[in-house]
Design a protein around this motif. Structure first.
Motif, PDB file in Angstrom:
ATOM      1  N   ALA A  81     -11.437   1.532  70.279  1.00 48.19           N
ATOM      2  CA  ALA A  81     -12.493   2.521  70.019  1.00 48.19           C
ATOM      3  C   ALA A  81     -12.800   3.324  71.287  1.00 48.19           C
ATOM      4  CB  ALA A  81     -13.743   1.805  69.513  1.00 48.19           C
ATOM      5  N   GLN A  82     -12.894   2.615  72.395  1.00 50.99           N
ATOM      6  CA  GLN A  82     -13.183   3.321  73.650  1.00 50.99           C
ATOM      7  C   GLN A  82     -12.040   4.270  74.010  1.00 50.99           C
ATOM      8  OE1 GLN A  82     -14.029  -0.194  76.028  1.00 50.99           O
ATOM      9  NE2 GLN A  82     -16.252   0.085  75.817  1.00 50.99           N
ATOM     10  N   GLY A  83     -10.821   3.845  73.672  1.00 55.11           N
ATOM     11  CA  GLY A  83      -9.649   4.657  73.969  1.00 55.11           C
ATOM     12  C   GLY A  83      -9.645   6.000  73.244  1.00 55.11           C
ATOM     13  N   ILE A  84     -10.310   6.055  72.090  1.00 52.20           N
ATOM     14  CA  ILE A  84     -10.351   7.345  71.371  1.00 52.20           C
ATOM     15  C   ILE A  84     -11.717   8.004  71.523  1.00 52.20           C
ATOM     16  CG2 ILE A  84      -8.537   6.666  69.757  1.00 52.20           C
ATOM     17  CD1 ILE A  84     -10.755   6.266  67.627  1.00 52.20           C
ATOM     18  N   GLY A  85     -12.541   7.486  72.418  1.00 51.90           N
ATOM     19  CA  GLY A  85     -13.773   8.186  72.771  1.00 51.90           C
ATOM     20  C   GLY A  85     -15.000   7.802  71.965  1.00 51.90           C
ATOM     21  N   LEU A  86     -14.932   6.694  71.248  1.00 53.93           N
ATOM     22  CA  LEU A  86     -16.129   6.265  70.498  1.00 53.93           C
ATOM     23  C   LEU A  86     -17.071   5.493  71.422  1.00 53.93           C
ATOM     24  CD1 LEU A  86     -14.516   5.050  67.131  1.00 53.93           C
ATOM     25  CD2 LEU A  86     -15.203   7.361  67.827  1.00 53.93           C
ATOM     26  N   GLY A  87     -18.366   5.576  71.124  1.00 59.90           N
ATOM     27  CA  GLY A  87     -19.363   4.809  71.880  1.00 59.90           C
ATOM     28  C   GLY A  87     -19.530   3.433  71.253  1.00 59.90           C
TER      29      GLY A  87
ATOM     30  N   PHE B 229     -20.975  -1.888  66.779  1.00 53.18           N
ATOM     31  CA  PHE B 229     -20.944  -0.504  66.285  1.00 53.18           C
ATOM     32  C   PHE B 229     -20.043   0.363  67.156  1.00 53.18           C
ATOM     33  CE2 PHE B 229     -24.759  -2.506  64.913  1.00 53.18           C
ATOM     34  CZ  PHE B 229     -24.983  -2.039  63.623  1.00 53.18           C
ATOM     35  N   LEU B 230     -19.212   1.176  66.490  1.00 55.26           N
ATOM     36  CA  LEU B 230     -18.328   2.139  67.158  1.00 55.26           C
ATOM     37  C   LEU B 230     -18.774   3.514  66.673  1.00 55.26           C
ATOM     38  CD1 LEU B 230     -15.007   0.328  66.139  1.00 55.26           C
ATOM     39  CD2 LEU B 230     -16.540  -0.251  68.050  1.00 55.26           C
ATOM     40  N   ARG B 231     -19.248   4.359  67.571  1.00 48.76           N
ATOM     41  CA  ARG B 231     -19.933   5.588  67.154  1.00 48.76           C
ATOM     42  C   ARG B 231     -19.144   6.856  67.469  1.00 48.76           C
ATOM     43  NH1 ARG B 231     -25.560   7.154  66.351  1.00 48.76           N
ATOM     44  NH2 ARG B 231     -25.961   9.298  67.083  1.00 48.76           N
ATOM     45  N   HIS B 232     -18.922   7.627  66.407  1.00 51.19           N
ATOM     46  CA  HIS B 232     -18.394   8.987  66.523  1.00 51.19           C
ATOM     47  C   HIS B 232     -19.601   9.926  66.484  1.00 51.19           C
ATOM     48  CE1 HIS B 232     -16.330  12.685  65.170  1.00 51.19           C
ATOM     49  NE2 HIS B 232     -17.223  12.722  64.198  1.00 51.19           N
ATOM     50  N   GLU B 233     -19.729  10.777  67.487  1.00 47.95           N
ATOM     51  CA  GLU B 233     -20.907  11.643  67.539  1.00 47.95           C
ATOM     52  C   GLU B 233     -20.768  12.819  66.569  1.00 47.95           C
ATOM     53  OE1 GLU B 233     -23.687  11.059  68.769  1.00 47.95           O
ATOM     54  OE2 GLU B 233     -23.239   9.467  70.202  1.00 47.95           O
ATOM     55  N   GLY B 234     -21.888  13.225  65.981  1.00 48.04           N
ATOM     56  CA  GLY B 234     -21.924  14.420  65.149  1.00 48.04           C
ATOM     57  C   GLY B 234     -22.393  15.615  65.967  1.00 48.04           C
ATOM     58  N   THR B 235     -22.422  16.765  65.320  1.00 45.65           N
ATOM     59  CA  THR B 235     -22.868  17.968  66.045  1.00 45.65           C
ATOM     60  C   THR B 235     -24.384  18.002  66.161  1.00 45.65           C
ATOM     61  OG1 THR B 235     -22.818  19.187  63.955  1.00 45.65           O
ATOM     62  CG2 THR B 235     -20.862  19.334  65.378  1.00 45.65           C
ATOM     63  N   ASP B 236     -25.084  17.255  65.288  1.00 48.03           N
ATOM     64  CA  ASP B 236     -26.544  17.200  65.360  1.00 48.03           C
ATOM     65  C   ASP B 236     -26.958  15.760  65.656  1.00 48.03           C
ATOM     66  OD1 ASP B 236     -29.272  17.150  65.051  1.00 48.03           O
ATOM     67  OD2 ASP B 236     -29.280  18.399  63.240  1.00 48.03           O
ATOM     68  N   ALA B 237     -27.306  15.500  66.904  1.00 50.00           N
ATOM     69  CA  ALA B 237     -27.578  14.130  67.349  1.00 50.00           C
ATOM     70  C   ALA B 237     -28.872  13.584  66.773  1.00 50.00           C
ATOM     71  CB  ALA B 237     -27.616  14.075  68.880  1.00 50.00           C
TER      72      ALA B 237
ATOM     73  N   VAL C  26     -12.173   7.448  61.103  1.00 51.22           N
ATOM     74  CA  VAL C  26     -12.854   8.214  62.152  1.00 51.22           C
ATOM     75  C   VAL C  26     -11.829   8.841  63.096  1.00 51.22           C
ATOM     76  CG1 VAL C  26     -14.292   7.973  64.207  1.00 51.22           C
ATOM     77  CG2 VAL C  26     -15.030   6.977  62.026  1.00 51.22           C
ATOM     78  N   ARG C  27     -10.804   8.063  63.442  1.00 52.16           N
ATOM     79  CA  ARG C  27      -9.747   8.579  64.305  1.00 52.16           C
ATOM     80  C   ARG C  27      -9.055   9.791  63.676  1.00 52.16           C
ATOM     81  NH1 ARG C  27      -6.124   4.294  67.223  1.00 52.16           N
ATOM     82  NH2 ARG C  27      -5.069   5.604  68.715  1.00 52.16           N
ATOM     83  N   ALA C  28      -8.813   9.681  62.362  1.00 49.76           N
ATOM     84  CA  ALA C  28      -8.151  10.781  61.649  1.00 49.76           C
ATOM     85  C   ALA C  28      -9.047  12.020  61.650  1.00 49.76           C
ATOM     86  CB  ALA C  28      -7.812  10.347  60.224  1.00 49.76           C
TER      87      ALA C  28
ATOM     88  N   THR D  53     -18.228  16.798  62.456  1.00 49.25           N
ATOM     89  CA  THR D  53     -19.165  16.408  61.395  1.00 49.25           C
ATOM     90  C   THR D  53     -20.577  16.659  61.908  1.00 49.25           C
ATOM     91  OG1 THR D  53     -19.271  14.121  62.201  1.00 49.25           O
ATOM     92  CG2 THR D  53     -17.611  14.628  60.536  1.00 49.25           C
ATOM     93  N   ARG D  54     -21.471  17.025  60.996  1.00 51.17           N
ATOM     94  CA  ARG D  54     -22.868  17.226  61.402  1.00 51.17           C
ATOM     95  C   ARG D  54     -23.479  15.903  61.849  1.00 51.17           C
ATOM     96  NH1 ARG D  54     -26.293  18.408  57.148  1.00 51.17           N
ATOM     97  NH2 ARG D  54     -27.925  18.846  58.687  1.00 51.17           N
ATOM     98  N   ARG D  55     -23.283  14.895  61.034  1.00 49.86           N
ATOM     99  CA  ARG D  55     -23.882  13.579  61.323  1.00 49.86           C
ATOM    100  C   ARG D  55     -22.900  12.720  62.122  1.00 49.86           C
ATOM    101  NH1 ARG D  55     -28.205  12.504  58.258  1.00 49.86           N
ATOM    102  NH2 ARG D  55     -28.632  13.971  56.549  1.00 49.86           N
ATOM    103  N   PRO D  56     -23.464  11.810  62.897  1.00 50.30           N
ATOM    104  CA  PRO D  56     -22.587  10.790  63.497  1.00 50.30           C
ATOM    105  C   PRO D  56     -21.985   9.906  62.393  1.00 50.30           C
ATOM    106  CG  PRO D  56     -24.813  10.712  64.422  1.00 50.30           C
ATOM    107  CD  PRO D  56     -24.883  11.602  63.217  1.00 50.30           C
ATOM    108  N   ILE D  57     -20.853   9.315  62.698  1.00 49.68           N
ATOM    109  CA  ILE D  57     -20.294   8.262  61.826  1.00 49.68           C
ATOM    110  C   ILE D  57     -20.176   7.012  62.685  1.00 49.68           C
ATOM    111  CG2 ILE D  57     -18.358   7.514  60.396  1.00 49.68           C
ATOM    112  CD1 ILE D  57     -17.625  10.501  60.032  1.00 49.68           C
ATOM    113  N   GLU D  58     -20.704   5.917  62.176  1.00 46.41           N
ATOM    114  CA  GLU D  58     -20.597   4.657  62.914  1.00 46.41           C
ATOM    115  C   GLU D  58     -19.785   3.647  62.103  1.00 46.41           C
ATOM    116  OE1 GLU D  58     -24.542   4.708  65.750  1.00 46.41           O
ATOM    117  OE2 GLU D  58     -24.618   3.505  63.929  1.00 46.41           O
ATOM    118  N   VAL D  59     -18.877   2.986  62.797  1.00 44.99           N
ATOM    119  CA  VAL D  59     -18.108   1.904  62.182  1.00 44.99           C
ATOM    120  C   VAL D  59     -18.755   0.590  62.611  1.00 44.99           C
ATOM    121  CG1 VAL D  59     -15.855   0.779  61.987  1.00 44.99           C
ATOM    122  CG2 VAL D  59     -15.998   3.276  62.332  1.00 44.99           C
ATOM    123  N   VAL D  60     -19.115  -0.242  61.638  1.00 45.33           N
ATOM    124  CA  VAL D  60     -19.807  -1.496  61.962  1.00 45.33           C
ATOM    125  C   VAL D  60     -18.934  -2.693  61.608  1.00 45.33           C
ATOM    126  CG1 VAL D  60     -20.973  -1.534  59.713  1.00 45.33           C
ATOM    127  CG2 VAL D  60     -21.932  -2.855  61.624  1.00 45.33           C
ATOM    128  N   ALA D  61     -19.013  -3.724  62.466  1.00 44.27           N
ATOM    129  CA  ALA D  61     -18.445  -5.043  62.139  1.00 44.27           C
ATOM    130  C   ALA D  61     -19.625  -6.002  62.060  1.00 44.27           C
ATOM    131  CB  ALA D  61     -17.453  -5.484  63.209  1.00 44.27           C
TER     132      ALA D  61
END
Lengths: 426, 426
Positions: free
Chosen positions: A60-66, A76-84, A117-119, A127-135
């Motif tokens: 996740a860190q390798g592709i820039g997720l928080g 949680f692995l977070r992809h940021e949206g355009t509106d935080a 998310v990577r795709a 994306t407007r909203r963030p997308i978070e991947v949860v385990a």
């Protein structure tokens, strides 16, 4: 909303990369059974669990997720949206396996979220909203019962300290295992605990293997899950008295094994269902002192009872105590309900988004209920929620023979990616 | 033979010393249960077992007995006779306890032998024959089933390597545990293995708590044991298939727990005995994977079946396989007989010597069979054999509430001492 596929996005989901990553996870806790099936043994909050999470975190860190973790170990692995300022769309599943379980149950939903998310990122789509991947922590309940502790704590379904004293078979408590786990991941930012300490997600989508035979049998590509049947889990403790197996007359014993056999037989009658919809399972039995020549003074056994109709779930579940009481001949007992989840129905937005995505991609999709419970059911009161199923071979799960094909995984991930995209642009 | 007490010998048995020594042993592996009973957890071939043996060895060496051990870990404390060419009189019992067992079962017979020999020596009485006190390895079968391995190996009832692969619940095998044990006692002289590598004893006498309520109920001081009922132990392994407890229809399962319940219920019918003489016990059950929400694919359970009449023992024992076969609905199974001991009757010399000693000392004695099996039964084919019982409170054994009074212990030891003296001067 347009029922068209997002071609860049569909192409950006790599079947080969996705499969390789799922197989890399399958090597962490891998074992081979007597029939040559390759399964996984990866208990929650274990060293193996942490090893798998580290692989995921690096990816996740390798592709820039928080990356962040909450006080219940949910990752949680977070992809940021355009509106935080907007609530994120949440997707994911769990990384723990059943004891001697399979390679897809749970972990696929996490890896599908990551690949989706990577795709989206590789396709250059904002994306407007963030997308978070949860385990989620401890979905299976195999090491610490009940399952879904992480999602129950996240949603305030139960207090975070509810299971502190629950111990695994080595006597290690949830509290200690969780503390050790969090200490090992102290390098990760700590986030507030879900809807208890923060705002609700905008939506939750969970991808999972079906764990049943219907999709495969009907040639469907994906299942759009309509809801989850209810579950009630109980622990029965029968208390008798030890005696010498050679000297004590059978008539004078307080034999906990014999009374347990009577109780289970009586419960079978209570739970009899000619329609075969009801699920009643006694799958864990602990006997004490468990030596062949001393009459057992204690038996603990579990009850796993599920039904899609809440009326049946309540009526028969509530009858368990009386049925056991009537069945026992010599021992006393206690009954503890350890888990109670009413049937849930997913509300339209998420299932509709999934179905639109499947149809846009030309896939065969079927609306269906879930026989298994999932973390998703605890999100239902908090945000629009849904699940996506993919076929698995012969419906087998919780077993090393559990299998889903690379094609099925990629198809499911493509549907997930497009649905996430739609929900994240709401 | 004169029915008179040996007054010096009776006086030389010290009730206080004997009790103190039994209590010293009870501290090795001691635990207190929820009701405040003080029990013992001392598995065979464990560090605690060796600690107890070291206490015994020091005590024996301190009074001039010769100490040796055989290749099965059976421990011998030897009082020399005046004629070194004569076969010894053997007495003793075992030092291992049941899991969460009591303070007297087994260990008292060893300590009574030591106290009896000590009293004979302190009374200044020479014996023609040597007297040896034996502590048999693994009588209980609590760690490694079946029990009586040491005496079975000693008497050639089974080959010494029969149980090499038997493993305890931690996976440690008998072979490895025994090797570790012998290495830890490598300072002791090694003697030939019993009647397999050497001559038979002249006689064998075993002192033991009754483990039943009869002596206490009838106000008897000692029981003169007439024989031991037969025992057959079986292991039943039921093999089904794991399935998801939420998704798999009950009708399609191969649920090993449900078939085990059917098998036990059917066996109860086979073993029903209105006279309550037959002993049928299922006391150990292992379930796999033993997690509440995965249908069990394997159940192992034990059968402990005993009867004093060999015809019943053979007929019903041989019917077990067919009864299980008929009872199972979905699973396959295997049945292994792990232990088979026919009923034995003690021949006159030893019981008669014990009864003479009891009467000479003015004690109330009763002839009675033993419901429990004992190492003594394996000596029967090799030499005159007998057992002496003392009352225990409420007949309780294999439990921390097991208790016999200091007076009862001393009375039994005095009878044993006089009988040993008579047998050693044969």
């Amino acid at each position: 909303m347009p029922e068209t596929a997002a071609p860049n996005l569909v192409a950006a989901v790599s079947e080969a990369r996705h499969w390789d990553q799922v197989m890399a996870m399958a090597r962490i806790g891998a074992f081979t059974d007597a029939d040559g099936n390759e399964g996984v043994n990866r208990p929650c909050l274990s060293a193996l669990d942490r090893e798998a999470r580290r692989v995921l975190i690096r990816e996740a860190q390798g592709i820039g997720l928080g990356v962040s973790v909450d006080s219940w170990g949910n990752l949680f692995l977070r992809h940021e949206g355009t509106d935080a300022t907007l609530a994120p769309v949440l997707t994911g599943s769990h990384m723990d396996s059943q004891p001697n379980g399979g390679r897809f149950d749970g972990i696929w939903g996490v890896m599908a979220g990551l690949e989706a998310v990577r795709a989206i990122r590789e396709a250059g789509i904002a994306t407007r909203r963030p997308i978070e991947v949860v385990a989620w922590t401890n979905e299976e309940g195999g090491r610490f019962a009940p399952g879904c502790m992480g999602s129950m704590a996240f949603t305030g379904f139960a207090r975070p300290d509810t299971w502190d004293a629950v111990a695994d078979k080595d006597g290690i408590t949830v509290k200690d295992a969780l503390a050790e786990h969090l200490a090992a991941e102290a390098d990760l930012p700590r986030r507030p605990l879900g809807t208890v300490e923060g705002p609700a997600p905008h939506a939750y989508v969970e991808a999972h293997i079906e764990q049943g035979p219907m999709l495969e049998r009907e040639g469907q590509d994906v299942g759009i899950v309509s809801g989850i049947q209810g579950s009630r889990w109980f622990l029965v403790e029968i208390q008798g008295r030890t005696d010498h197996a050679g000297t004590s007359p059978v008539s004078l014993r307080q034999d906990a094994v014999q009374d347990a056999v009577r109780a289970i037989t009586a419960l079978n009658a209570l739970m009899h269902d000619p329609t075969d919809v009801l699920r009643f399972t006694v799958a864990s039995i602990e006997v004490s002192p468990n030596t062949s020549n001393t009459v057992a003074d204690r038996v603990r056994f579990t009850i796993d009872f599920r039904h899609p109709d809440n009326v049946v779930l309540q009526a028969r579940g509530n009858a368990i105590e009386g049925v056991i009481q009537s069945a026992l001949r010599h021992c006393r007992f206690s009954l503890t309900e350890r888990f109670h989840a009413a049937p849930v129905e997913f509300q339209p937005p998420v299932p509709d988004a999934l179905e639109r995505a499947a149809r846009a991609q030309g896939l065969k999709a079927k609306r269906m209920p879930s026989g298994a419970f999932h973390d998703a059911q605890f999100l239902v009161p908090h945000c629009p929620t849904g699940m996506l199923f993919i076929p698995c071979r012969n419906g087998v799960s919780h077993h090393p023979a559990e299998y889903a094909s690379p094609e099925a995984l990629a198809a499911g991930t493509r549907v997930l990616a497009q649905a996430l995209l739609e929900l994240a642009n709401d």
